[in-house]
Motif scaffolding. Structure first.
Motif, PDB file in Angstrom:
ATOM      1  N   SER A  39       5.865   5.395   7.721  1.00 41.01           N
ATOM      2  CA  SER A  39       4.810   6.408   7.700  1.00 41.01           C
ATOM      3  C   SER A  39       5.328   7.757   8.169  1.00 41.01           C
ATOM      4  N   ALA A  40       4.653   8.802   7.675  1.00 41.99           N
ATOM      5  CA  ALA A  40       4.976  10.144   8.136  1.00 41.99           C
ATOM      6  C   ALA A  40       4.424  10.366   9.535  1.00 41.99           C
ATOM      7  N   ALA A  41       3.269   9.783   9.810  1.00 47.17           N
ATOM      8  CA  ALA A  41       2.680   9.874  11.137  1.00 47.17           C
ATOM      9  C   ALA A  41       2.885   8.536  11.854  1.00 47.17           C
ATOM     10  N   THR A  42       2.019   8.215  12.789  1.00 47.38           N
ATOM     11  CA  THR A  42       2.162   6.988  13.578  1.00 47.38           C
ATOM     12  C   THR A  42       2.087   5.749  12.692  1.00 47.38           C
ATOM     13  N   GLY A  43       2.959   4.786  12.960  1.00 48.80           N
ATOM     14  CA  GLY A  43       2.955   3.559  12.170  1.00 48.80           C
ATOM     15  C   GLY A  43       1.709   2.735  12.416  1.00 48.80           C
ATOM     16  N   SER A  90       4.367   8.641  16.783  1.00 49.40           N
ATOM     17  CA  SER A  90       4.845   7.450  17.486  1.00 49.40           C
ATOM     18  C   SER A  90       4.974   6.260  16.555  1.00 49.40           C
ATOM     19  N   GLY A  91       5.828   5.326  16.972  1.00 46.58           N
ATOM     20  CA  GLY A  91       5.912   4.070  16.237  1.00 46.58           C
ATOM     21  C   GLY A  91       4.625   3.277  16.368  1.00 46.58           C
ATOM     22  N   ILE A  92       4.121   3.160  17.603  1.00 52.06           N
ATOM     23  CA  ILE A  92       2.857   2.469  17.895  1.00 52.06           C
ATOM     24  C   ILE A  92       2.106   3.267  18.953  1.00 52.06           C
ATOM     25  N   VAL A  93       0.799   3.414  18.759  1.00 54.38           N
ATOM     26  CA  VAL A  93      -0.089   4.010  19.759  1.00 54.38           C
ATOM     27  C   VAL A  93      -1.186   3.011  20.069  1.00 54.38           C
ATOM     28  N   VAL A  94      -1.367   2.711  21.355  1.00 55.36           N
ATOM     29  CA  VAL A  94      -2.510   1.909  21.812  1.00 55.36           C
ATOM     30  C   VAL A  94      -3.335   2.831  22.687  1.00 55.36           C
ATOM     31  N   ASN A  95      -4.543   3.184  22.208  1.00 58.56           N
ATOM     32  CA  ASN A  95      -5.262   4.335  22.731  1.00 58.56           C
ATOM     33  C   ASN A  95      -5.932   4.099  24.072  1.00 58.56           C
ATOM     34  N   ASN A  96      -6.712   3.047  24.199  1.00 61.28           N
ATOM     35  CA  ASN A  96      -7.355   2.831  25.497  1.00 61.28           C
ATOM     36  C   ASN A  96      -7.639   1.357  25.789  1.00 61.28           C
ATOM     37  N   PHE A 152      -1.536   1.961  10.059  1.00 64.68           N
ATOM     38  CA  PHE A 152      -2.846   1.449  10.472  1.00 64.68           C
ATOM     39  C   PHE A 152      -3.516   2.517  11.328  1.00 64.68           C
ATOM     40  N   TYR A 153      -4.804   2.736  11.105  1.00 66.69           N
ATOM     41  CA  TYR A 153      -5.602   3.560  12.001  1.00 66.69           C
ATOM     42  C   TYR A 153      -6.864   2.761  12.297  1.00 66.69           C
ATOM     43  N   CYS A 154      -6.851   2.017  13.397  1.00 67.06           N
ATOM     44  CA  CYS A 154      -7.930   1.082  13.720  1.00 67.06           C
ATOM     45  C   CYS A 154      -8.683   1.592  14.934  1.00 67.06           C
ATOM     46  N   THR A 155      -9.958   1.900  14.756  1.00 69.83           N
ATOM     47  CA  THR A 155     -10.762   2.440  15.851  1.00 69.83           C
ATOM     48  C   THR A 155     -11.261   1.362  16.805  1.00 69.83           C
ATOM     49  N   ILE A 201       0.889  -1.165   0.000  1.00 68.17           N
ATOM     50  CA  ILE A 201       0.000   0.000   0.000  1.00 68.17           C
ATOM     51  C   ILE A 201       0.920   1.206   0.000  1.00 68.17           C
ATOM     52  N   THR A 202       0.874   1.996  -1.074  1.00 71.36           N
ATOM     53  CA  THR A 202       1.910   3.005  -1.270  1.00 71.36           C
ATOM     54  C   THR A 202       1.307   4.374  -1.548  1.00 71.36           C
ATOM     55  N   GLU A 203       1.651   5.340  -0.699  1.00 80.16           N
ATOM     56  CA  GLU A 203       1.348   6.765  -0.914  1.00 80.16           C
ATOM     57  C   GLU A 203      -0.078   6.981  -1.400  1.00 80.16           C
ATOM     58  N   THR A 204      -1.056   6.567  -0.613  1.00 87.42           N
ATOM     59  CA  THR A 204      -2.465   6.753  -0.975  1.00 87.42           C
ATOM     60  C   THR A 204      -2.968   8.137  -0.603  1.00 87.42           C
ATOM     61  N   GLY A 205      -2.137   8.898   0.063  1.00 87.77           N
ATOM     62  CA  GLY A 205      -2.545  10.238   0.476  1.00 87.77           C
ATOM     63  C   GLY A 205      -3.030  10.294   1.905  1.00 87.77           C
ATOM     64  N   GLY A 206      -3.147   9.149   2.561  1.00 92.68           N
ATOM     65  CA  GLY A 206      -3.625   9.119   3.939  1.00 92.68           C
ATOM     66  C   GLY A 206      -3.117   7.895   4.650  1.00 92.68           C
ATOM     67  N   ASP A 207      -4.045   7.088   5.182  1.00 90.88           N
ATOM     68  CA  ASP A 207      -3.679   5.901   5.937  1.00 90.88           C
ATOM     69  C   ASP A 207      -3.569   4.690   5.023  1.00 90.88           C
ATOM     70  N   GLY A 208      -2.827   3.676   5.506  1.00 89.87           N
ATOM     71  CA  GLY A 208      -2.729   2.436   4.753  1.00 89.87           C
ATOM     72  C   GLY A 208      -3.989   1.608   4.885  1.00 89.87           C
ATOM     73  N   ILE A 209      -4.301   1.181   6.112  1.00 92.81           N
ATOM     74  CA  ILE A 209      -5.495   0.391   6.405  1.00 92.81           C
ATOM     75  C   ILE A 209      -6.150   0.973   7.641  1.00 92.81           C
ATOM     76  N   GLY A 210      -7.484   1.140   7.612  1.00 92.67           N
ATOM     77  CA  GLY A 210      -8.112   1.634   8.825  1.00 92.67           C
ATOM     78  C   GLY A 210      -9.556   2.018   8.668  1.00 92.67           C
ATOM     79  N   SER A 211     -10.025   2.712   9.691  1.00 92.06           N
ATOM     80  CA  SER A 211     -11.403   3.195   9.745  1.00 92.06           C
ATOM     81  C   SER A 211     -11.385   4.525  10.477  1.00 92.06           C
TER      82      SER A 211
END
Length: 936
Positions: A721-725, A748-754, A704-707, A659-669
């Motif tokens: 990634s430019a932002a969090t991996g 961050s390399g990894i963020v685990v939110n809650n 990844f941006y997984c809610t 997944i390359t340079e899509t303008g945003g996130d690779g995989i997520g919601s």
């Protein structure tokens, strides 16, 4: 004595090679072919019942820089390259004549199609060898990254010469080119063969894979310059990964650059002299070890601290007394290698502490938790008795019965997690065929031909065709065909008024295509038909429907069928009105891939040369060599794979995907409800392939941006990634996954939110150039890291931090390595009592919580946590510590003196340690973090 010792070791080296070869090999007659010496061996094929000859090469006597191994000699295949004498067939004292006579000048070697075995010692001194060519028809070898690998290799040399079938899963290292500093072995490696890195004088580190690697054979790293990882104070450490069961004879002997070695709790055997003559200072021998050869440790330049169970300590003591030695340079005193080791007890059990509080990290289905008791003195007690065992899955079963078209099965699922499996598959039923009898038409009613349908699912197997009333004729108006009495005239008007069409409300997955107002006139008056008549409206398909609009606006399904012969929707009616033709609207799934939405009739998306295919029954998206380069317009961030599904999306990775340079996130919601609360969507990624996510140009490009919950299960993923991996509410990484998550900014390399971050039996690296390796929680919710096996490496300005006061870090197994510019673990975690929890046998072995570099591991022996440089034990690093070191060197009694904390250079206590603290205090005034000192 030294000369005698070297002769004994050399003899042992020779005898060890003889021990793996059958006597019959030595008896084979030698022949020559050009510069090659060889033997002819007869083999028997039990499948063809025929015997055949094959060639085993034993020596090369030429002096060419480029050497090509022959594929055949006299029509016989050349299959082996081996030598049954360690010093060659000529003068055993002339090392220049052993194996390849030109071992110092050969730069290129070509391996032919038939070659299937190369003994490691045949190449071990080929220091000039830079290139290895392999025939495209050879299925046994592979050369990549400067390393020669054997695939489908035999289990060992004896199996090979005795004709035992190859192991299809074997993938071993045969030879590593000598001009490489760092070697990264692929995850498929199962064996590091004998002599693979023998005498490799430019080797710095060999990164060994977790999981599949089982065996490090004899002499694998013998005499090499292997160092492994090095901390700020020059202490080197080599990690033997989880999964390795055996370390062979002299595997790391004379690796004098190694200070520490991490041994996994899967290790069963340590071969004789495996770590003899290294610079080891601390070794923790796991209780899983069942067999230890003679003198596994010792004769080092400094005494080795060995931590082991009582039984293992007794065994090590016995084996290190294998050979008596009186030379002071090697320990002296007649104790041999035993004089060079210090056997220590297991971590001490608490004695008289008064426990006033407790805290715990809860277990999951598959990972242990931990109960920690806190003493009023601040001591934390935990041991194997306070481990909270994994709860185990709470399995339930459910029978899914077969249908006419779908197989049935037994679904086994866990009530507490997402694990499930299917078994006891049952074939689909056959359709229950019911014959539909023919109906003869009358003068005023339509008839039907015979047909067949399924009594279970209603499938029309053989459709019935309508037969017009015998007294009526077919007439056409406005393209619509109607049967009517000869004296009646049908009038058909298509409705085109958009407002009138929009007022027609249809339900389900249908949309209005067209509508017709049908009237019948007779003698100038509007009449209704007498009996049933047939209407044929052109167009439509098998999914189309026809409805009649009643006077109250409701719609009646006419049960129309598609007549392929007439390309028309055909139905029977007993009166005329407005008739509405609808078409089927394909189900649209809340899933976008490469900027295309997945729908019922568009389940496969072309992604470069590969594809992405969605299975709506299993909610599984399979990537086959997919190259995703576009983000979903639905999401203003432009996500490559965007999901708003109401169930967990499983992404299966096959082949090489990206997944390359899509303008945003690779995989997520990225979905919010009316109150702007984040809607959780779970994602699971698995598969045997590899996935690379590159989002380096977008400012907020996440890997990844997984809610919801993100599960990475046995998968190989690289993120840049430019932002969090990886950003997720909760995160689980398991089953030998290999994850590299890189952030090139302040994120961050990894963020685990809650939620929890559970890592088991996997290798993960998370790094951020300007930010944090791992961020736990947010300003409202806490998170926890639970590491039970495998390895987690965190790099950044800070290793681990949290926006919550209640986040925790728990390590009950595996290895946690932190390499931070400022702090390993921030004050928000390290300053909270009970926030950092280590299980039985898990210790801080390098540095402390507040240093730049810290390694927490169960696979290494070490010390309790201490503040490096705090020699007098008052909890601070001050000028008093300099004085304490000076007094200690002068042999004065110093109260609370901590020699381990004082020995900053790890080279023995000397005045340099005091000088180092003085330099440190000149630049850092807070007196707490000696780890920020970078020594010269």
């Amino acid at each position: 004595m030294k000369k005698l010792l070297s002769i004994i070791l050399c003899t042992a080296l020779v005898l060890s090679l003889f021990s793996i070869m059958p006597v019959t090999v030595n008896a084979a007659q030698k022949f020559t072919y050009g510069n090659w010496e060889y033997e002819v061996h007869s083999r028997y094929d039990s499948k063809t019942y025929e015997s055949y000859d094959e060639i085993w090469l034993t020596n090369y006597t030429g002096d060419d820089e480029k050497v090509t191994i022959p594929n055949e000699i006299d029509g016989k295949p050349v299959v082996f390259l081996y030598n049954n004498y360690i010093f060659g067939n000529t003068d055993p004292n002339n090392k220049d004549d052993r194996h390849f006579k030109n071992h110092k000048t050969m730069t290129e070697l070509t391996i032919p199609a038939n070659m299937r075995y190369i003994a490691g010692w045949m190449l071990m001194d080929c220091t000039a060898l830079e290139t290895i060519n392999i025939s495209s028809e050879n299925k046994y070898f592979e050369y990549k990254g400067g390393v020669l690998y054997a695939k489908q290799a035999n289990k060992n040399y004896n199996d090979t010469i005795n004709g035992i079938d190859a192991d299809p899963d074997e993938y071993g290292v045969v030879f590593a080119r000598f001009n490489m500093g760092v070697v990264n072995l692929p995850t498929s490696v199962t064996t590091i063969h004998s002599y693979a890195f023998y005498n490799h004088q430019t080797l710095v580190n060999c990164v060994m894979p977790v999981g599949k690697l089982k065996k490090i054979e004899d002499y694998a790293f013998y005499g090499s310059s292997l160092r492994g990882m090095e901390n700020l104070f020059g202490i080197t450490s080599v990690e033997i990964p989880y999964g390795v069961t055996e370390i062979g004879y002299s595997a790391f002997m004379y690796c004098k650059n190694i200070h520490c070695v991490g041994l996994p709790n899967t290790l069963k055997k340590i071969g004789a002299q495996a770590f003899l003559e290294t610079s080891l200072t601390d070794v923790h021998v796991p209780s899983s070890v069942e067999e230890i050869g003679y003198q596994p440790f010792g004769y080092a330049r400094s005494k080795v601290n060995i931590y082991a169970s009582p039984a293992l300590k007794a065994k090590i003591q016995e084996e290190n007394n294998y050979q008596v030695n009186t030379d002071p340079a090697y320990g002296g005193g007649g104790g041999g290698a035993a004089q060079a080791i210090q056997l220590n007890h297991d971590p001490a059990n608490p004695l008289s502490h008064i426990y006033i509080a407790s805290t715990s990290i809860p277990p999951t289905c598959t990972t242990d938790g931990l109960m920690i008791y806190l003493c009023e003195c601040g001591y934390q007690y935990f041991s194997e008795n306070t481990i909270l065992p994994a709860t185990g899955h709470k399995w339930k079963t459910k029978k899914v019965y077969p249908t006419c078209t779908e197989q049935g099965y037994t679904l086994t699922y866990c009530e507490n997690c997402s694990e499930s499996s299917k078994s006891d598959f049952r074939k689909p039923y056959s359709h229950w065929k019911i014959n539909d009898p023919a109906v003869e038409p009358t003068a005023t009613t339509a008839g039907k031909t015979a047909g067949v349908h399924c009594g279970d699912c209603g499938l029309i197997i053989e459709p019935q065709k309508l037969l017009p009333p015998t007294g009526y004729t077919e007439k056409e108006s406005g393209g619509v065909k109607v049967t009517a009495k000869p004296e009646a005239t049908p009038t058909v008007n298509e409705i085109t008024d958009e407002a009138q069409l929009e007022a027609i409300k249809v339900e389900g997955d249908n949309k209005v295509d067209k509508a017709y107002d049908i009237k019948l006139t007779e003698g100038g008056e509007t009449v209704q038909p007498e009996g049933d008549v047939i209407v044929k409206i052109p167009g439509g398909d098998e999914k189309a429907k026809v409805f009649r609009q009643e006077e109250d606006g409701s719609l009646t399904d006419m049960k129309a069928g598609y007549n392929a012969d007439d390309d028309a929707m055909e139905f029977v009616t007993d009166h005329f009105s407005v008739y509405v033709v609808t078409s089927h609207v394909p189900t649209a799934y809340d899933l976008w891939v490469n900027n295309e939405q997945i729908t019922e009739d568009h389940l496969t998306v072309q992604c470069g040369e590969g594809t992405a295919t969605f299975d709506p029954k299993e909610y599984t998206l399979t990537l086959d060599n997919a190259q995703i380069t576009q983000g979903a317009e639905k999401d203003y961030l432009g996500t490559g794979i965007l999901t708003f599904l109401d169930k967990e999306l499983t992404v299966v990775v096959n082949g090489k995907c990206s997944i390359t340079e899509t303008g945003g996130d690779g995989i997520g919601s990225y979905e919010f409800d009316e109150d702007y609360n984040m809607v959780p969507h779970d994602i699971k990624v698995t598969g045997d392939g590899s996935l690379t996510i590159t989002e380096s140009t977008a400012l907020y490009g996440y890997g990844f941006y997984c809610t919801g919950k993100l599960t990475l299960d046995g998968v190989d993923i690289t993120i840049n990634s430019a932002a969090t991996g990886i950003w997720s509410k909760s995160l689980a990484i398991k089953n030998k996954s290999h994850i590299l998550s890189q952030c090139s900014s302040r994120f961050s390399g990894i963020v685990v939110n809650n939620g929890g971050f559970n890592l088991e039996d996997s290798m993960v690296v998370a790094e951020s150039t300007e930010g944090v390796g791992l961020l736990l929680g947010n300003d409202q919710d806490s998170s926890s890291l639970m590491l039970s096996s495998g390895s987690l490496t965190l790099r950044g300005q800070c290793g681990i931090t949290s926006d919550s006061e209640n986040s925790r870090v728990g390590v009950t197994g595996g290895t946690l390595t932190i390499e931070a510019v400022q702090r390993a673990i921030s004050e928000s975690i390290s300053d909270k009592e009970g926030a950092i929890v280590l299980g039985e046998g898990v210790e801080v072995i390098s540095g402390g919580y507040s240093e730049k570099g810290v390694v927490i591991s169960d696979s290494k022996g070490g010390t309790e946590s201490y503040i490096l440089g705090d020699a007098d034990g008052d909890g601070e690093v001050t000028i008093n510590d300099v004085t304490s070191i000076q007094k200690k060197i002068a042999d004065l009694e110093v109260e609370n003196f901590n020699d381990k904390a004082a020995d900053i250079g790890r080279d023995g206590l000397d005045i340099t340690d005091a000088t180092s603290i003085q330099r440190y205090l000149a630049d850092y005034k807070d007196g707490n973090h000696i780890g920020e000192l970078i020594t010269e």
